[in-house]
Design an enzyme around this catalytic site. Structure first.
Site, PDB file in Angstrom:
ATOM      1  N   LYS A  98      70.914  -4.538 -29.539  1.00 30.91           N
ATOM      2  CA  LYS A  98      71.514  -3.554 -28.644  1.00 30.91           C
ATOM      3  C   LYS A  98      70.381  -2.903 -27.864  1.00 30.91           C
ATOM      4  CE  LYS A  98      74.033   0.792 -28.381  1.00 30.91           C
ATOM      5  NZ  LYS A  98      74.464   2.000 -29.113  1.00 30.91           N
ATOM      6  N   ALA A 185      79.755   5.275 -26.957  1.00 28.10           N
ATOM      7  CA  ALA A 185      79.307   6.664 -26.831  1.00 28.10           C
ATOM      8  C   ALA A 185      80.382   7.586 -26.279  1.00 28.10           C
ATOM      9  CB  ALA A 185      78.052   6.798 -25.972  1.00 28.10           C
ATOM     10  N   GLY A 186      80.475   8.756 -26.906  1.00 28.48           N
ATOM     11  CA  GLY A 186      81.311   9.843 -26.412  1.00 28.48           C
ATOM     12  C   GLY A 186      82.703   9.926 -26.985  1.00 28.48           C
ATOM     13  N   ASN A 207      80.103   6.226 -33.563  1.00 27.39           N
ATOM     14  CA  ASN A 207      79.162   6.720 -34.549  1.00 27.39           C
ATOM     15  C   ASN A 207      79.446   8.183 -34.892  1.00 27.39           C
ATOM     16  OD1 ASN A 207      75.491   6.669 -34.898  1.00 27.39           O
ATOM     17  ND2 ASN A 207      77.053   7.375 -36.277  1.00 27.39           N
TER      18      ASN A 207
END
Length: 259
Positions: A98, A185-186, A207
């Site tokens: 990644k 993300a977010g 995450n």
């Protein structure tokens, strides 16, 4: 749910997990297992076999059916990311990487120029390259053209919990992409993961929303079910939107028939 294909690998789960921010390694392992995820990302700095309390590689490697995707978090340039990728592949044996390059610690936005340069090098070296990028349709297409196996546009800023604030741009990326599109993300809630799948994303990476939950394992399970539901709904065919009300059955015809 159809298989997710990344390079020569296939995964039945479309939920990818990050492994940072958990209160302890056992809590993280429990969440990974509860999620059913088959692909998790780990920062190179957490490959530390000499300090068990700071090592994620060892415990994660013991989970059957789990593939590790090292990430280049902490790299500020393409050169640093490529170096981290080489070390990660040597340590883990995983072909996945990644690419995550965010040089400004205040906003943690991915650097599109350095990301492109790193991906071009790593794809040519037969890595399965998974770049974390701004929600930029032009950049996403360029990364596909140099050999990336997926593109991973942000839903919103890392750890912000602001959800799919980039949804309009993500939809453009999906429309133009020939490789999997993975929102990264977010995301804050399972409903947002479901919405990402419904709009056409191939997977989501989560995450913080799991790691900082009161019960990470329970939240991981909730995200797993939401991702599956969103994918099932998309495959079943969502009804079209209408600008006005549309009756689901005739409103007055039965009155005429009764006369």
């Amino acid at each position: 749910m159809n298989a997710l294909r990344l390079g020569s690998y296939t995964f039945s789960s479309r939920l990818i997990l990050g492994t940072g921010k958990f209160s302890s390694v056992p809590v993280m392992i429990e969440a990974v297992k509860a999620s059913g995820s088959q692909l998790v990302t780990v920062a190179l700095r957490r490959f530390n076999r000499e300090q068990a309390e700071d090592d994620l590689f060892g415990p994660l490697s013991e989970i059957e059916g789990l593939t590790l995707m090292p990430n280049t978090s902490g790299a500020a340039t393409a050169k640093e990311a490529v170096k981290a990728a080489h070390i990660s592949r040597e340590l883990s044996g995983s072909p996945f990487i990644k690419v995550e390059i965010h040089p400004n610690p205040h906003h943690l936005m991915p650097d599109p120029i350095e990301t492109y340069e790193a991906c071009k090098i790593l794809a040519a070296e037969d890595f399965i390259v998974m770049p974390y990028i701004p929600a930029d349709p032009v950049l996403a297409k360029r990364l596909e053209e140099v050999g990336c196996s997926s593109v991973m546009p942000l839903g919103s800023a890392i750890g912000s919990g602001q959800g799919l604030s980039t949804s309009a741009m993500v939809q453009l990326i999906i429309r133009e992409s020939s490789v999997p599109v993975i929102v990264d993300a977010g995301l804050r809630s399972p409903s947002e993961a479901c919405a990402a799948m419904e709009m056409g994303c191939d997977a989501v990476l989560v995450n913080s929303a799991i790691a900082v939950a009161r019960d990470p394992a329970a939240m991981a399970g909730a995200f797993a079910r939401a991702v599956e539901a969103g994918d099932d709904a998309r495959n079943a065919g969502l009804m079209p939107r209408s600008g006005s009300a549309v009756a689901s059955s005739p409103l007055t015809s039965f009155l005429g028939a009764a006369r």
